[in-house]
Enzyme design. Structure first.
Site, mmCIF file in Angstrom:
data_model
loop_
_atom_site.group_PDB
_atom_site.id
_atom_site.type_symbol
_atom_site.label_atom_id
_atom_site.label_comp_id
_atom_site.label_asym_id
_atom_site.label_seq_id
_atom_site.Cartn_x
_atom_site.Cartn_y
_atom_site.Cartn_z
ATOM 1 N N SER A 100 0.816 -1.209 0.000
ATOM 2 C CA SER A 100 0.000 0.000 0.000
ATOM 3 C C SER A 100 0.856 1.269 0.000
ATOM 4 C CB SER A 100 -0.963 -0.042 1.192
ATOM 5 O OG SER A 100 -1.921 0.971 1.115
ATOM 6 N N ASP A 239 -2.187 6.510 -3.451
ATOM 7 C CA ASP A 239 -1.090 5.774 -2.838
ATOM 8 C C ASP A 239 -0.673 4.630 -3.757
ATOM 9 O OD1 ASP A 239 -3.293 4.130 -2.444
ATOM 10 O OD2 ASP A 239 -2.601 3.405 -0.500
ATOM 11 N N ASP A 241 -0.953 1.374 -3.979
ATOM 12 C CA ASP A 241 -1.840 0.331 -4.497
ATOM 13 C C ASP A 241 -3.213 0.861 -4.884
ATOM 14 O OD1 ASP A 241 -2.833 0.721 -1.892
ATOM 15 O OD2 ASP A 241 -3.428 -1.375 -1.698
ATOM 16 N N ASP A 243 -5.745 2.349 -3.306
ATOM 17 C CA ASP A 243 -6.982 2.219 -2.534
ATOM 18 C C ASP A 243 -7.303 3.470 -1.716
ATOM 19 O OD1 ASP A 243 -5.085 1.974 -0.530
ATOM 20 O OD2 ASP A 243 -5.848 0.067 0.257
#
Length: 458
Positions: A100, A239, A241, A243
């Site tokens: 992440s 960010d 990833d 999400d």
């Protein structure tokens, strides 16, 4: 206390905590846990970290040895993988290789069920037991060993789904995107362009080691500078990833997850679409948002930090909106997890429908000042008694003032996070946060006898 799984799957420094051996054992343990399930396909995707191939290879070796076929979707966002797992009926699980917002030294493994939700805590705990047991779980016969399929074309399904949700033409809008050298580096600019917007995209040429490196949603001030330079009407920073997202209004103000949730809550309520007349935040959700929601007649449920716990409360209370200050926003009617790209598209849809600027919506929500500090605690086990002591220290420092505090151990990093918030000058909050931090460091030095950083150093 669990050894491997945290609040968002398994995560740690690559080749120290998260090794290829652990990834292989994990996939073999999953084979053991799901030995009686007939579905035999696993979707695997990742963000852009250079360790992705090493970990993916180890996972694939374990899965295919147990007869599982692999659908490799390549570089994808976490929410897009969640969507694809649910879309394809013959898929058992989705595996997302990502840490992440963390720096490149970290990586992680998130597991999604066939309904697009992350595994429940009790299932993770059982799989962890299987890893530690190190049994030689089912191995397929030579003719039944799994194979790998290139499945990158499936991303078109996700892209088309987003465009179907939005149903808008964004011609006339100039959009700035900071893609954090991560999962959205290609798809986010493409989707906005296909919807007619002019796009200025930064931090898209990833090289495996530059993900989240002084860019993206963790560094909104840097993103703000890019936005001001771009001359765009609105900006978004994601960010690694994909999400979470933080927005920038046309006047250069940072619009965080709390403000975005407030905007969405009002929009849905006005249209009779806000289920249960409540939304889900976390213990970190700003008091300013809570007061704004009260004025609108909307309730706030506070969950533990982590989008999985926000989702738990959404499901338990039959709601359809929740999120975190950090920019994880769950629009549950469309996606069972935070989705930065969907969130940014949905916000722009609202602005276009209403013919309004983001600053006009954001200024309705007066966010109280917050100050954050952290203490690095590598190799220190924090007990419930320790956490009780932390709270006592915080209450003693605050000494009855009208200030809210949160002191908690992070579920994704070896740190203790300290937040203080109140309708007082930020300088006062900074002094209080530092005093709490220094007293906790003193307590840990005395009780744990560990080499902690000096006072005032995080």
């Amino acid at each position: 206390m669990r050894k491997f799984f945290g609040t968002d799957g398994i995560r740690g420094i690559v080749n120290e905590i998260l090794t290829p051996e652990l990834a292989y054992k994990l996939s073999r343990a999953i084979i053991g846990y799901f030995k009686d399930v007939k579905k035999k396909k696993v979707i695997i995707g990742s963000d852009t970290r250079n360790s992705k191939d090493m970990l993916k290879s180890a996972l694939i070796a374990g899965f295919t040895s147990g007869g599982m076929d692999i659908l490799d979707v390549g570089v994808v966002s976490t929410p897009s993988l969640s969507y694809l797992v649910k879309k394809y009926d013959d898929v058992l699980l989705g595996i997302m290789i990502s840490a992440s917002h963390n720096p490149v030294e970290y990586n992680g493994i998130k597991i999604f069920k066939s309904d697009g939700f992350k595994l429940e805590d009790n299932v993770e705990a059982t799989i962890e037991e299987y890893i530690l047991r190190e049994d030689d779980y089912f191995r397929a016969s030579p003719r039944e060993i799994g194979v790998i399929y290139n499945f990158t074309q499936a991303l078109e399904d996700y892209k088309n789904y987003l465009k179907e949700i939005i149903g808008e033409d964004f011609r006339g809008y100039k959009i700035m995107l900071d893609c954090a050298f991560g999962s959205l580096s290609e798809i986010a600019p493409t989707v906005f362009k296909e919807l007619g917007a002019e796009v200025i995209a930064y931090n898209t040429n990833y090289n495996g080691i530059n993900i989240n490196d002084n860019c993206g949603a963790v560094y909104p001030e840097i993103g703000r500078n890019l936005f001001l330079k771009s001359g765009a009407h609105i900006g978004f920073t994601y960010d690694g990833d994909g999400d979470r997202v933080i927005a920038f209004s046309e006047d250069g103000e940072i619009v965080d997850g709390d403000v975005l949730i407030g905007i969405f809550a009002k929009y849905l309520k006005e249209r009779g679409l806000l289920r249960g007349n409540k939304i889900v935040g976390t213990v970190m959700t700003n008091l300013g948002l809570e007061e704004y929601l009260k004025r609108l007649g909307i309730g706030l449920i506070r969950a533990k930090v982590g989008d999985r716990y926000v989702l738990e409360e959404i499901l338990k209370n039959n709601l359809n909106l929740g999120g975190e200050t950090s920019g994880h926003i769950i629009l549950f009617d469309y996606m069972p997890t935070g989705d930065g790209l969907l969130t940014s598209l949905f916000l722009l849809k609202i602005l276009k429908e209403r013919g309004i600027k983001l600053s006009d919506l954001a200024k309705e929500i007066r966010i109280f000042p917050q100050v954050h500090e952290k203490i690095h605690i590598k190799d220190i086990y924090i007990t419930e008694e320790d956490e009780k002591e932390f709270r006592g220290i915080a209450e003693e420092v605050i000494n009855g003032k009208n200030i809210r505090y949160i002191v908690r151990k992070s579920g994704t990093e070896p740190v203790i996070r300290i937040t203080v918030e109140g309708d007082v000058p930020k300088e006062d909050l900074t002094n209080i946060a530092l005093e709490i931090k220094n007293r906790i460091i003193d307590f840990l030095r005395r009780s744990k006898r560990q080499d902690l950083p000096s006072k005032g150093v995080s």
